[in-house]
Each structure stands twice: as structure tokens, then as C-alpha cells.
Design an enzyme around this catalytic site. Structure first.
Site, PDB file in Angstrom:
ATOM      1  N   GLU A 101       0.839  -1.217   0.000  1.00  0.00           N
ATOM      2  CA  GLU A 101       0.000   0.000   0.000  1.00  0.00           C
ATOM      3  C   GLU A 101       0.864   1.253   0.000  1.00  0.00           C
ATOM      4  O   GLU A 101       2.029   1.211   0.394  1.00  0.00           O
ATOM      5  CB  GLU A 101      -0.881   0.011   1.252  1.00  0.00           C
ATOM      6  CG  GLU A 101      -2.349  -0.278   0.989  1.00  0.00           C
ATOM      7  CD  GLU A 101      -3.119   0.875   0.371  1.00  0.00           C
ATOM      8  OE1 GLU A 101      -2.557   1.668  -0.411  1.00  0.00           O
ATOM      9  OE2 GLU A 101      -4.313   0.991   0.673  1.00  0.00           O
ATOM     10  N   ASP A 102       0.263   2.343  -0.447  1.00  0.00           N
ATOM     11  CA  ASP A 102       0.984   3.620  -0.403  1.00  0.00           C
ATOM     12  C   ASP A 102       0.985   4.226   0.990  1.00  0.00           C
ATOM     13  O   ASP A 102       2.002   4.677   1.481  1.00  0.00           O
ATOM     14  CB  ASP A 102       0.386   4.608  -1.432  1.00  0.00           C
ATOM     15  CG  ASP A 102      -1.127   4.775  -1.308  1.00  0.00           C
ATOM     16  OD1 ASP A 102      -1.768   4.039  -0.529  1.00  0.00           O
ATOM     17  OD2 ASP A 102      -1.679   5.633  -2.013  1.00  0.00           O
ATOM     18  N   ASP A 105      -3.636   5.551   6.798  1.00  0.00           N
ATOM     19  CA  ASP A 105      -4.035   6.798   7.461  1.00  0.00           C
ATOM     20  C   ASP A 105      -4.900   6.436   8.671  1.00  0.00           C
ATOM     21  O   ASP A 105      -4.370   6.110   9.732  1.00  0.00           O
ATOM     22  CB  ASP A 105      -4.764   7.648   6.411  1.00  0.00           C
ATOM     23  CG  ASP A 105      -5.145   9.037   6.877  1.00  0.00           C
ATOM     24  OD1 ASP A 105      -4.490   9.559   7.781  1.00  0.00           O
ATOM     25  OD2 ASP A 105      -6.105   9.613   6.319  1.00  0.00           O
ATOM     26  N   PHE A 154      -1.453  16.277   4.754  1.00  0.00           N
ATOM     27  CA  PHE A 154      -1.831  15.667   3.480  1.00  0.00           C
ATOM     28  C   PHE A 154      -0.631  15.674   2.538  1.00  0.00           C
ATOM     29  O   PHE A 154      -0.047  16.711   2.267  1.00  0.00           O
ATOM     30  CB  PHE A 154      -3.017  16.385   2.836  1.00  0.00           C
ATOM     31  CG  PHE A 154      -3.576  15.610   1.679  1.00  0.00           C
ATOM     32  CD1 PHE A 154      -4.504  14.605   1.883  1.00  0.00           C
ATOM     33  CD2 PHE A 154      -3.138  15.860   0.386  1.00  0.00           C
ATOM     34  CE1 PHE A 154      -4.997  13.864   0.819  1.00  0.00           C
ATOM     35  CE2 PHE A 154      -3.627  15.121  -0.691  1.00  0.00           C
ATOM     36  CZ  PHE A 154      -4.551  14.117  -0.466  1.00  0.00           C
ATOM     37  N   ARG A 167       0.600  12.100  -9.057  1.00  0.00           N
ATOM     38  CA  ARG A 167       1.129  10.792  -8.644  1.00  0.00           C
ATOM     39  C   ARG A 167       2.539  10.574  -9.182  1.00  0.00           C
ATOM     40  O   ARG A 167       3.288   9.742  -8.698  1.00  0.00           O
ATOM     41  CB  ARG A 167       0.244   9.661  -9.191  1.00  0.00           C
ATOM     42  CG  ARG A 167      -1.178   9.630  -8.657  1.00  0.00           C
ATOM     43  CD  ARG A 167      -1.870   8.365  -9.170  1.00  0.00           C
ATOM     44  NE  ARG A 167      -3.317   8.387  -8.986  1.00  0.00           N
ATOM     45  CZ  ARG A 167      -3.950   8.002  -7.881  1.00  0.00           C
ATOM     46  NH1 ARG A 167      -3.269   7.570  -6.844  1.00  0.00           N
ATOM     47  NH2 ARG A 167      -5.260   8.039  -7.806  1.00  0.00           N
TER      48      ARG A 167
HETATM   49  P1  IMP Z   1      -7.356   5.131   5.481  1.00  0.00           P
HETATM   50  O1  IMP Z   1      -8.446   4.162   5.176  1.00  0.00           O
HETATM   51  O2  IMP Z   1      -7.866   6.313   6.283  1.00  0.00           O
HETATM   52  O3  IMP Z   1      -6.160   4.490   6.160  1.00  0.00           O
HETATM   53  O4  IMP Z   1      -6.919   5.806   4.141  1.00  0.00           O
HETATM   54  C1  IMP Z   1      -6.162   5.181   3.217  1.00  0.00           C
HETATM   55  C2  IMP Z   1      -6.310   5.831   1.871  1.00  0.00           C
HETATM   56  O5  IMP Z   1      -6.582   7.231   1.948  1.00  0.00           O
HETATM   57  C3  IMP Z   1      -4.993   5.721   1.140  1.00  0.00           C
HETATM   58  O6  IMP Z   1      -4.919   4.503   0.423  1.00  0.00           O
HETATM   59  C4  IMP Z   1      -5.021   6.938   0.267  1.00  0.00           C
HETATM   60  O7  IMP Z   1      -5.707   6.651  -0.942  1.00  0.00           O
HETATM   61  C5  IMP Z   1      -5.793   7.948   1.026  1.00  0.00           C
HETATM   62  N1  IMP Z   1      -4.916   8.887   1.774  1.00  0.00           N
HETATM   63  C6  IMP Z   1      -4.771   8.989   3.100  1.00  0.00           C
HETATM   64  N2  IMP Z   1      -3.910   9.964   3.425  1.00  0.00           N
HETATM   65  C7  IMP Z   1      -3.492  10.495   2.260  1.00  0.00           C
HETATM   66  C8  IMP Z   1      -2.568  11.563   1.934  1.00  0.00           C
HETATM   67  O8  IMP Z   1      -1.951  12.226   2.790  1.00  0.00           O
HETATM   68  N3  IMP Z   1      -2.399  11.806   0.610  1.00  0.00           N
HETATM   69  C9  IMP Z   1      -3.044  11.118  -0.372  1.00  0.00           C
HETATM   70  N4  IMP Z   1      -3.903  10.114  -0.105  1.00  0.00           N
HETATM   71  C10 IMP Z   1      -4.125   9.810   1.196  1.00  0.00           C
HETATM   72 MG    MG Z   2      -4.569   4.229  -1.681  1.00  0.00          MG
END
Ligand code: IMP
Ligand code: MG
Length: 187
Positions: A101-102, A105, A154, A167
Site C-alpha cells: 500500500e501507499d 491513514d 496531506f 502521482r
Molecule cells: P485510510 O483508510 O484512512 O487508512 O486511508 C487510506 C487511503 O486514503 C490511502 O490509500 C489513500 O488513498 C488515502 N490517503 C490517506 N492519506 C493520504 C494523503 O496524505 N495523501 C493522499 N492520499 C491519502
Molecule cells: Mg490508496
């Protein structure tokens, strides 16, 4: 808009990223020697990280892709309502799965993915994420390989998008506060 205009600062530069990816690949190679490794890339954000990582991994492995979308409470956060857009092509039962995963969050997306994959009975299931924002977590998810812990800001670049763009940047940068709501139209 040019990236320079919307970026507050570079958080992880290109060289630091590449060095860390190489380190992670080395650890993963050692851990999965003699195993049946399948790297599962979560589209779209994970693809840049995956392609760099896989080229540094020196044990045999396969690559699979899946796509999900998460419905956010706002434009910059996910609510945990995750939808499967594209599933894996091949069965992962009995295999050593490593999710790539990237960013993690809130942890909601990863929590969903782990439940989904665990139900398919892999031999093992681990997570490799380039970035993690520990202070944002609302659900506890086990992360086995983490590139960088980052603050609650962010970020964009190296696979991560800001409204689907940027990206392609070779570094990870922090978005200026003023653009958090999006880029206003010119007209
Ligand atoms: P989570 O479910 O809150 O952990 O969010 C995960 C997804 O939110 C990631 O796979 C990203 O697509 C997006 N995301 C969360 N933080 C960022 C950020 O700082 N920049 C860009 N995308 C983010
Ligand atoms: Mg993502």
C-alpha cells in the site's frame, strides 16, 4: 498547476525514498526466501512503490493487482466504507501474501483489506506500506513493513494523488494548507 505552487515542502526526497525502498526489499527478500510470495498491489496509489520495490526484491514472487475505492467523510479522508472495484485474478489460498500500500491513514482501508484476505485463507498475510500516519489511526492494524512514519499532513507524489493528479512526482511532498479544499477553477 505546477507542483511547486501547491507544495509546502518536500517531506521525503527521491534519494531517501529509493534508499528506504531498497532496505525494505532486502528485509522482505530475507524474510520470504523459500516461500511462495505474492505481492498484492492496491491500485492506484501503491503502484509506484510496488514497481520500485519488486525490482529490488531478489526472491521469486508473483504480482497481483486489486482496486478499491473508499467513500470519504470529506474529500481528503476515507470513512471506512470501502468498495472493491477490481478483484485479484488468481486465488491466494495457501500462499504467502504481502499487501503493498501507499499509505495507512485511519487504518480503515487496511482493516477492510485484511479481513477480506484473511477469509481467503492465505498461508500468511502481511502488510508493507510506504507511509503511515500513526496519529490518525482510528482502527488498530498490524503493519509489518513501514517505509516512513509521517505527521498528520496531506501528502502527494510517488503514487499518492491530490484529486487524482501529481502521482508522478518522484518525491513525497506536503500540500499547502490553502489547497486542502482543492484547486479553484481559473474562470
Ligand atoms: P485510510 O483508510 O484512512 O487508512 O486511508 C487510506 C487511503 O486514503 C490511502 O490509500 C489513500 O488513498 C488515502 N490517503 C490517506 N492519506 C493520504 C494523503 O496524505 N495523501 C493522499 N492520499 C491519502
Ligand atoms: Mg490508496
Amino acid at each position: 498547476m505546477n507542483p511547486e505552487e501547491i507544495i509546502d515542502r518536500i517531506l521525503v526526497d527521491e534519494r531517501t525514498l529509493q534508499e528506504r525502498v531498497t532496505e525494505l526489499a532486502r528485509t522482505i527478500s530475507a524474510d520470504y526466501r523459500g516461500r511462495d510470495l505474492v505481492l498484492v498491489c492496491v491500485l492506484k496509489g501503491g503502484v509506484t512503490f510496488l514497481t520500485d520495490l519488486m525490482r529490488e526484491i531478489n526472491v521469486p514472487h508473483e504480482v497481483e493487482f486489486m482496486a478499491i475505492s473508499s467513500y470519504g467523510a470529506g474529500r481528503r479522508e476515507s470513512s471506512g466504507a470501502v468498495r472493491l472495484i477490481m478483484d485479484l485474478k488468481n486465488d491466494i489460498a495457501g500462499r504467502d501474501v504481502l499487501l503493498v500500500e501507499d499509505i495507512v491513514d485511519s487504518g480503515q482501508t487496511m482493516d477492510y483489506l485484511l479481513r477480506l484476505f484473511q477469509a481467503r485463507q492465505p498461508a500468511s498475510l502481511r502488510v508493507c506500506t510506504l507511509l503511515s500516519k500513526p496519529s490518525r489511526r482510528t482502527v488498530d492494524v498490524p503493519l509489518d513493513y513501514v517505509g516512513f512514519d509521517i505527521p498528520d499532513e496531506f501528502v502527494l507524489g510517488y503514487g499518492l494523488d491530490f484529486d487524482e493528479k501529481y502521482r508522478n512526482l518522484p518525491y513525497v511532498a506536503v500540500l499547502k494548507d490553502q489547497y486542502f479544499g482543492g484547486i479553484p477553477d481559473d474562470d
